[in-house]
Each structure stands twice: as structure tokens, then as C-alpha cells.
Design a protein around this motif. Sequence first.
Motif, PDB file in Angstrom:
ATOM      1  N   ALA A 153       5.635  -1.411  -9.682  1.00 12.55           N
ATOM      2  CA  ALA A 153       4.758  -2.388 -10.330  1.00 12.55           C
ATOM      3  C   ALA A 153       4.129  -3.359  -9.334  1.00 12.55           C
ATOM      4  O   ALA A 153       3.106  -3.972  -9.633  1.00 12.55           O
ATOM      5  N   ASP A 154       4.724  -3.484  -8.142  1.00 16.79           N
ATOM      6  CA  ASP A 154       4.191  -4.381  -7.113  1.00 16.79           C
ATOM      7  C   ASP A 154       3.094  -3.744  -6.262  1.00 16.79           C
ATOM      8  O   ASP A 154       2.421  -4.438  -5.508  1.00 16.79           O
ATOM      9  N   ALA A 169       2.000   1.223 -11.878  1.00 19.23           N
ATOM     10  CA  ALA A 169       1.441   0.123 -11.072  1.00 19.23           C
ATOM     11  C   ALA A 169       0.104  -0.297 -11.680  1.00 19.23           C
ATOM     12  O   ALA A 169      -0.960   0.060 -11.197  1.00 19.23           O
ATOM     13  N   PRO A 170       0.140  -1.070 -12.761  1.00 17.33           N
ATOM     14  CA  PRO A 170      -1.082  -1.367 -13.509  1.00 17.33           C
ATOM     15  C   PRO A 170      -2.136  -2.171 -12.749  1.00 17.33           C
ATOM     16  O   PRO A 170      -3.301  -2.170 -13.135  1.00 17.33           O
ATOM     17  N   ARG A 171      -1.743  -2.812 -11.654  1.00 17.92           N
ATOM     18  CA  ARG A 171      -2.727  -3.580 -10.877  1.00 17.92           C
ATOM     19  C   ARG A 171      -3.182  -2.849  -9.620  1.00 17.92           C
ATOM     20  O   ARG A 171      -3.964  -3.385  -8.833  1.00 17.92           O
ATOM     21  N   ALA A 172      -2.712  -1.633  -9.424  1.00 16.20           N
ATOM     22  CA  ALA A 172      -3.062  -0.871  -8.222  1.00 16.20           C
ATOM     23  C   ALA A 172      -4.442  -0.237  -8.353  1.00 16.20           C
ATOM     24  O   ALA A 172      -4.864   0.145  -9.445  1.00 16.20           O
ATOM     25  N   VAL A 176       0.858  -1.185   0.000  1.00 16.31           N
ATOM     26  CA  VAL A 176       0.000   0.000   0.000  1.00 16.31           C
ATOM     27  C   VAL A 176       0.892   1.232   0.000  1.00 16.31           C
ATOM     28  O   VAL A 176       1.832   1.324   0.788  1.00 16.31           O
ATOM     29  N   VAL A 177       0.584   2.189  -0.859  1.00 19.31           N
ATOM     30  CA  VAL A 177       1.231   3.497  -0.834  1.00 19.31           C
ATOM     31  C   VAL A 177       0.198   4.477  -0.289  1.00 19.31           C
ATOM     32  O   VAL A 177      -0.921   4.561  -0.804  1.00 19.31           O
ATOM     33  N   VAL A 178       0.566   5.164   0.786  1.00 17.88           N
ATOM     34  CA  VAL A 178      -0.322   6.154   1.392  1.00 17.88           C
ATOM     35  C   VAL A 178       0.141   7.530   0.927  1.00 17.88           C
ATOM     36  O   VAL A 178       1.231   7.982   1.285  1.00 17.88           O
ATOM     37  N   PRO A 234      -9.354   6.741 -13.626  1.00 12.22           N
ATOM     38  CA  PRO A 234      -9.949   5.503 -14.147  1.00 12.22           C
ATOM     39  C   PRO A 234     -10.834   4.850 -13.069  1.00 12.22           C
ATOM     40  O   PRO A 234     -10.330   4.215 -12.145  1.00 12.22           O
ATOM     41  N   LEU A 235     -12.139   5.019 -13.199  1.00 16.29           N
ATOM     42  CA  LEU A 235     -13.059   4.590 -12.152  1.00 16.29           C
ATOM     43  C   LEU A 235     -13.043   3.088 -11.906  1.00 16.29           C
ATOM     44  O   LEU A 235     -13.370   2.647 -10.795  1.00 16.29           O
ATOM     45  N   ASP A 236     -12.636   2.301 -12.875  1.00 16.16           N
ATOM     46  CA  ASP A 236     -12.529   0.859 -12.646  1.00 16.16           C
ATOM     47  C   ASP A 236     -11.366   0.521 -11.717  1.00 16.16           C
ATOM     48  O   ASP A 236     -11.255  -0.604 -11.242  1.00 16.16           O
TER      49      ASP A 236
END
Length: 140
Positions: free
Chosen positions: A62-63, A87-90, A38-40, A109-111
Motif C-alpha cells: 500500500a506504500d 497499491a491504490p496510489r501507485a 518504487v517497485v521495478v 488504468p490510464l489515469d
Amino acid sequence: MTHLKAGRDVTVLADCLEVPAIGLLPVNAFVLHAAEPVVVDTGLGLPDRDFLELLGSAVDPADVRWIWLTHPDRDHTGGLFALLEAAPRARVVTTFVGAGIMSTERPLPLDRVFLLNPGSPWTSATARSRRSGHRSTTAP
């Protein structure tokens, strides 16, 4: 900009902004090292700052799986869009109002947004179950 370990599972990404005639405004972001990092907050996002480079000293961007924004002020969201690209999966954890405010700069990107009401509890497990359509009737 520098990073500091604040315990085994937390890294502080420390920065500051000079405010003329007042002094320095500290602007910190944090990395919570976990199975789903998590990045805060995402720093200032100024041309002379490279948030992703600093973040990379603590975790591979990316993680990152979650980007938790404490509030949508610019000193907390400056690196958001660069981090979303890296970070495409964040997914971004924010409020309805926060998502709206951030979308005034460019479309969020709302998704990839997880909306959370102020004061509501959150865990990555809760977010995953809600994403898959399952609702919990008890707090995590």
C-alpha cells in the motif's frame, strides 16, 4: 522466491523460472526504498508464485507510489494488476508501446500511467510536476 538486500535502499525480489532442457531463467524485481517507494518490475505472476507476499517482506504494498516497468514482457509484468489493486496510489511508469502491450491482457488504468519516452530521465518529482500540468524545460 526470496528477497535479498542489495544495499541500504534496494531490495532484490529474486525468482527464477525453469526452462526445460536449458536451465533456470532468473526473474528479478527490485524495491527502491525512498520517500516514494518504487517497485521495478512485478515478477512472473504464475499461480504458484505470490508476488505481493514476497513484496510485502520488503515494503507494504500500500506504500508503493511508483511501479517502473523495464519492458512489457510477461516475466516483468506478471504481478502488475495485483499490485495496482494493493497499491491504490501507485502509478505505472512505462512507454506508450508498453502501455499498449499490457492493455491487451486487460485494460490498464490510464489515469495511473506515467508515459516516458525511451532514454528520457525520470524522477518522482518530475512525474509529480508533469501530472500537475507544469512542464520543466530542463532535465531533472
